[in-house]
Design an enzyme around this catalytic site. Structure first.
Site, mmCIF file in Angstrom:
data_model
loop_
_atom_site.group_PDB
_atom_site.id
_atom_site.type_symbol
_atom_site.label_atom_id
_atom_site.label_comp_id
_atom_site.label_asym_id
_atom_site.label_seq_id
_atom_site.Cartn_x
_atom_site.Cartn_y
_atom_site.Cartn_z
ATOM 1 N N HIS A 242 15.146 -31.134 -17.129
ATOM 2 C CA HIS A 242 14.300 -31.488 -18.278
ATOM 3 C C HIS A 242 13.471 -32.709 -17.934
ATOM 4 O O HIS A 242 13.952 -33.639 -17.286
ATOM 5 C CB HIS A 242 15.143 -31.731 -19.539
ATOM 6 C CG HIS A 242 16.020 -32.925 -19.496
ATOM 7 N ND1 HIS A 242 15.603 -34.183 -19.916
ATOM 8 C CD2 HIS A 242 17.306 -33.091 -19.107
ATOM 9 C CE1 HIS A 242 16.593 -35.057 -19.788
ATOM 10 N NE2 HIS A 242 17.637 -34.419 -19.291
ATOM 11 N N ASP A 254 17.477 -39.444 -15.482
ATOM 12 C CA ASP A 254 17.697 -38.478 -16.565
ATOM 13 C C ASP A 254 16.355 -38.097 -17.200
ATOM 14 O O ASP A 254 15.953 -38.672 -18.188
ATOM 15 C CB ASP A 254 18.624 -39.082 -17.620
ATOM 16 C CG ASP A 254 19.055 -38.068 -18.666
ATOM 17 O OD1 ASP A 254 19.056 -36.858 -18.364
ATOM 18 O OD2 ASP A 254 19.367 -38.480 -19.788
ATOM 19 N N GLU A 288 15.216 -31.685 -24.071
ATOM 20 C CA GLU A 288 16.676 -31.719 -23.928
ATOM 21 C C GLU A 288 17.281 -32.869 -24.711
ATOM 22 O O GLU A 288 18.348 -32.729 -25.305
ATOM 23 C CB GLU A 288 17.040 -31.847 -22.452
ATOM 24 C CG GLU A 288 18.518 -31.616 -22.140
ATOM 25 C CD GLU A 288 19.355 -32.899 -22.193
ATOM 26 O OE1 GLU A 288 20.596 -32.804 -22.135
ATOM 27 O OE2 GLU A 288 18.759 -33.981 -22.295
ATOM 28 N N GLU A 289 16.598 -34.019 -24.717
ATOM 29 C CA GLU A 289 17.141 -35.190 -25.403
ATOM 30 C C GLU A 289 17.189 -34.995 -26.914
ATOM 31 O O GLU A 289 17.909 -35.701 -27.614
ATOM 32 C CB GLU A 289 16.312 -36.433 -25.067
ATOM 33 C CG GLU A 289 16.285 -36.802 -23.592
ATOM 34 C CD GLU A 289 17.646 -37.215 -23.058
ATOM 35 O OE1 GLU A 289 18.590 -37.341 -23.858
ATOM 36 O OE2 GLU A 289 17.771 -37.414 -21.843
ATOM 37 N N GLU A 315 21.604 -32.442 -14.078
ATOM 38 C CA GLU A 315 21.655 -33.454 -15.137
ATOM 39 C C GLU A 315 21.973 -34.824 -14.562
ATOM 40 O O GLU A 315 22.068 -34.994 -13.349
ATOM 41 C CB GLU A 315 22.707 -33.067 -16.194
ATOM 42 C CG GLU A 315 22.121 -32.480 -17.458
ATOM 43 C CD GLU A 315 21.253 -33.463 -18.240
ATOM 44 O OE1 GLU A 315 21.264 -34.668 -17.929
ATOM 45 O OE2 GLU A 315 20.561 -33.020 -19.158
ATOM 46 N N HIS A 391 19.826 -44.243 -19.756
ATOM 47 C CA HIS A 391 19.104 -44.294 -21.032
ATOM 48 C C HIS A 391 18.631 -45.711 -21.380
ATOM 49 O O HIS A 391 18.654 -46.111 -22.546
ATOM 50 C CB HIS A 391 19.954 -43.739 -22.171
ATOM 51 C CG HIS A 391 19.941 -42.245 -22.240
ATOM 52 N ND1 HIS A 391 20.471 -41.544 -23.300
ATOM 53 C CD2 HIS A 391 19.476 -41.306 -21.370
ATOM 54 C CE1 HIS A 391 20.330 -40.250 -23.087
ATOM 55 N NE2 HIS A 391 19.729 -40.073 -21.910
#
Length: 881
Positions: A242, A254, A288-289, A315, A391
């Site tokens: 993603h 990510d 995706e998030e 991932e 993140h």
């Protein structure tokens, strides 16, 4: 009565006297013989207290070489020495045993030896983890080129944060991907055909994740590429990544790096002169998030989805390092075999799979969507190192090593090529059933075998332990009785020592949490080892030392060393039996921890019996424990590498110190199990306990004084505190429409003189935000505006208040029980993890694109519920929960 009563004195002069005892000379010698008999009988009927004192004294001197283990041998040996004739030889063996005892295990040498042994194992594990890939640049188009993949990565992350619905995500990133795919298509070999499709699906689904919710999405973006033989293909394997990110992060790990790897894999496969048997579909999904929306739109709506027989999902739960295979299946053992056969740098563990699927880790991936909605088996991989900056703004391309990209690319390319040329993909349903036990051996290779074979191996190991212990329990009755009693008493003592060590560290952890010093180890992991690890070890040693001094007074050290080794073996055998009974593939760990120690015991038993715990025995014993302990450190590293950063974002309801203390106590119990016998073989444990207690006490005082600040903004190794700020204008109504949020992560770093510097890691931009609640008739109930603050760790705002006094507990927000999600506009439905919120009133904002909500109809259903139909309009990146 002692056996000394059998050693009578028979005068040798009797025959010279011709049997005539009335001779004065003969009569005198005969009287002397009877006197010696009486003395021997008197000694044999002495008080039990005297006998215990004597045997206890000899026990402290050490084991007697060559003597049979157990209390009976100890009671007989000194008495036989008093006899004539054969007693001379016995005394020599006893003297040799005393010398061996006096040269037994020195406390200092034993403690230092074990410490260096464990440190050496830790160093070997660290060395194996640092070996990613050491190779030169790719020489031709047939190999994966990490330099090209890094170029893709840097271009994608230079766009900035890519939230779903934003121009950065929906326009700029999609445009770049299509440009690169077009260039790859131009360079492709004529053997292959490349098809490109941009999908913008709309749909909804319910998912049992984060407490369960329904997700609706509209017009999200998927970029789909199909690489197939020129003549077409009926079956396909899917590679998924993603390209969207969370609002405050460039999302290098990510999941931009995975998309970069997939672009380079697409280039290599498309230029290859080797024809594919099946198609390879590359899905670059853009949502995706937002909780797995784009993958659902693809697998349920795209026409190519029906071709897919297996998938690989890429991932991240950390930044760089090795990519771990942490999920496979469900079932379909042929996929594991494909990874084992093809991957160049394997890193996989069925333990990670069973831990992740247990729900302990509050996370999920697109793997769930393909499994549940597509009924497709697959492999889930993720980077797990350095999750502290996952993140966050620090998740940048420069923090991902080129070697990490190279190893991931080599593995993905090899596995996709293997699957795309394998006949198994065509008949995947025929190989569906069964599970696999799989684990890598320090990144060198993977061992994999069917779970039913694992069950057979486990049962054989259990039977070997049963035979080993059964032989001891079936000794002559007088020996077996003592051994059985000591064994079960020792088992109770071991369990008590483990329980009390756990209680001790939990008491410390609760106290640390109550005084507001949680996460003191977050930036200094060694603090947790010095605080909780030393406390657990000291407690275990203390309990066993008490047992040695107070209960096992009459038993030899050598005998007790044997007994407690058998106890540890029995405990691990119990774990093996339980895990095998539950059908868990992770039982192979217990099998390793039973088989290797048992073999070691059988090899060193003869030397130990003859010479006691001397240097040769210790060396061979530690060598025999090398494999189980090295693999245990390998797994323990993965546990702490994954869970420690998670505890910094696990919410306000879970005390992280309690969790970490429990994990450390469990690891201490496991690692100490086969070294408990050293407590009984060593002459003393006073210095060891004193050292451990001193380290624990000093660390405890330093933690209580606030010496160790939890967070760091050190550019080389940042560990930020996560605080989410949401600027909002609110109309409290029954339904919630969250148009957008302003997210930032706050980091605090300790500077000179313990001053704290407040760093705003992302610029706080006030975005359009509109939240509404209606009653069931559509009437507005309340309106207000402000800044909603969430601390994503247990410390809340305790580190913020001294620097921003306006943010304090007086503005604590309380849950509205009659409103959905407590009446708060959650970006994600994680209200059950974070119940401590703060709300700072602020002037109302005027969104440029305000959200509009209108109740269309209200209908009573036959099943005693109300169906509401409404319409909502707003920005392209609204979220509904």
């Amino acid at each position: 009565m002692r056996s000394l009563a059998l050693c009578s004195f028979r005068p040798r002069t009797r025959r010279r006297c011709g049997g005539r005892s009335f001779s004065p000379r003969c009569r005198g010698l005969e009287l002397l013989g009877w006197r010696l008999r009486l003395v021997a009988m008197e000694w044999g009927s002495g008080s039990a207290a005297v006998r215990r004192h004597r045997v206890g004294g000899e026990r402290r001197d050490g084991p007697v070489a060559g003597a049979p283990p157990g209390r009976q041998a100890l009671e007989q040996e000194p008495l036989v020495d008093a006899c004539g004739g054969r007693g001379a030889g016995t005394r020599k063996r006893s003297a040799a045993g005393s010398r061996a005892a006096r040269t037994g295990l020195s406390e200092a040498r034993a403690a230092l030896g074990l410490a260096f042994y464990l440190l050496a194992l830790r160093a070997l594990v660290q060395l194996s983890l640092q070996q990613l890939v050491l190779r030169g640049a790719a020489q031709d188009h047939a190999e994966f080129d990490a330099r090209q993949a890094r170029d893709y990565l840097e271009h994608i992350t230079s766009i900035g944060p890519r939230t779903t619905g934003s121009p950065e995500n929906e326009i700029l990133t999609v445009r770049y991907l299509l440009e690169q795919i077009k260039l790859i298509e131009v360079q492709s070999n004529s053997l292959h055909k490349i098809s490109v499709n941009v999908q913008r699906p709309t749909g909804s689904f319910s998912i049992d994740f984060l407490g369960g919710f329904t997700s609706y999405y509209d017009n999200i973006t998927n970029v789909v590429v199909k690489l197939e033989p020129r003549g077409g293909a009926q079956h396909a394997v899917l590679a998924n990544c993603h390209f969207d990110s969370v609002a405050n992060s460039p999302g290098a790990s990510d999941d931009a790096v995975s998309c970069s790897v997939m672009l380079e894999v697409l280039r290599v496969l498309s230029t290859s002169s080797e024809a594919l048997h099946h198609a390879v579909i590359f899905l670059f999904n853009g949502a995706e998030e937002n909780v797995l929306q784009a993958s659902h739109g693809f697998i349920t709506q795209h026409p190519w989805a029906s071709l897919i027989r297996a998938f690989i999902n890429l991932e991240a739960a950390g930044v760089g390092g090795k990519e771990l295979v942490f999920q496979t299946g469900p079932e379909n053992p042929w996929l594991v075999q494909a990874y084992v056969s093809a991957a160049k740098h394997p890193f996989a563990s069925v333990v990670a799979q069973e831990v992740f699927q247990s729900g302990i880790i509050p996370s999920d991936t697109d793997f769930r969507i393909y499994r549940d909605f597509g009924n497709i088996p697959g492999i889930d991989l993720a980077f797990i190192e350095n999750g502290y900056i996952y993140h966050t703004k620090y998740d940048t391309a420069d923090r991902i090593l080129t070697d990490s990209i190279q190893r991931a690319g080599d593995n993905i390319l090899a596995v996709l090529k293997y699957l795309a040329t394998s006949d198994m993909l065509t008949a995947a349903a025929d190989y569906r059933h069964g599970n696999m036990v799989f684990f890598d051996v320090f990144g060198l290779f993977v061992i994999a075998y069917p779970s039913r074979v694992g069950s057979i191996i486990n049962c054989m190991v259990v039977m070997a332990v049963v035979l080993y212990l059964g032989k001891k329990l079936l000794q002559p009755k007088h020996k077996a009785a003592n051994y059985t009693k000591d064994f079960f008493c020792g088992l109770g003592i071991t369990l008590i020592s483990w329980f009390t060590s756990l209680v001790t560290v939990l008491i410390i952890a609760v106290f640390i949490s109550l005084i507001g010093q949680s996460l003191s180890w977050y930036n200094h992991f060694y603090v947790s080892v010095c605080l909780y690890g030393t406390a657990a070890v000291a407690k275990i040693i203390f309990i066993h030392t008490l047992a040695k001094k107070l209960y096992y007074v009459n038993a030899s050290d050598q005998y007790l060393g044997d007994v407690f080794f058998d106890i540890s073996l029995c405990v691990h055998c119990g774990f093996l039996t339980a895990l095998t009974y539950r059908g868990l593939c992770s039982a192979f760990i217990s099998a390793v921890w039973v088989a290797f120690p048992l073999l070691t015991k059988l090899c060193v038993h003869k030397d130990f019996k003859q010479h006691g715990a001397r240097g040769k025995f210790v060396v061979f014993y530690l060598l025999g424990m090398f494999i189980p302990y090295l693999y245990a450190f390998y797994l323990i590293w993965a546990v702490f590498e994954m869970f420690t950063p998670i505890l910094g974002r696990s919410g306000s309801e879970i005390p992280p110190d309690v969790v970490l203390a429990s994990i450390l106590a469990g690891c201490t119990m496991i690692l100490s199990s086969y070294f408990i016998n050293f407590i009984y073989l060593a002459k003393s444990t006073k210095k060891t306990m004193l050292t451990l207690t001193l380290v624990c006490t000093v660390t405890f005082l330093l933690v209580c004084s606030g010496t160790f600040f939890p967070y760091s903004s050190n550019p080389a190794s940042p560990k930020p505190k996560r605080v989410f700020l949401q600027v909002r204008a609110i109309l409290h109504e029954l339904f919630e429409i969250l148009a957008s949020i302003a997210l930032c992560v706050l980091s605090f770093t300790s500077q000179q003189e313990n001053q704290l510097t407040f760093l705003l890691l992302t610029d706080l931009t006030v975005l359009d935000c509109f939240v509404t609640f209606h009653d069931l008739d559509g009437n507005v109930v309340k309106r207000d505006s402000g800044i909603w603050i969430n601390g994503f760790d247990y410390t809340g705002i305790s580190h913020i208040t001294p620097h921003i006094p306006e943010i304090n507990d007086t503005i604590r927000a309380h849950c509205e029980d009659d409103a959905p999600l407590c009446g708060f506009p959650w970006y994600l439905p994680v209200h059950f993890l974070i119940r401590k919120n703060w709300y700072l009133p602020a002037p109302e904002v005027s969104p440029r694109y305000p959200a509009h909500f209108r109740l269309v109809s209200k209908e009573q259903t036959p099943w005693d519920s109300i169906k509401l139909t409404f319409e909502a309009t707003g920005k392209s990146y609204d979220s509904f929960f």
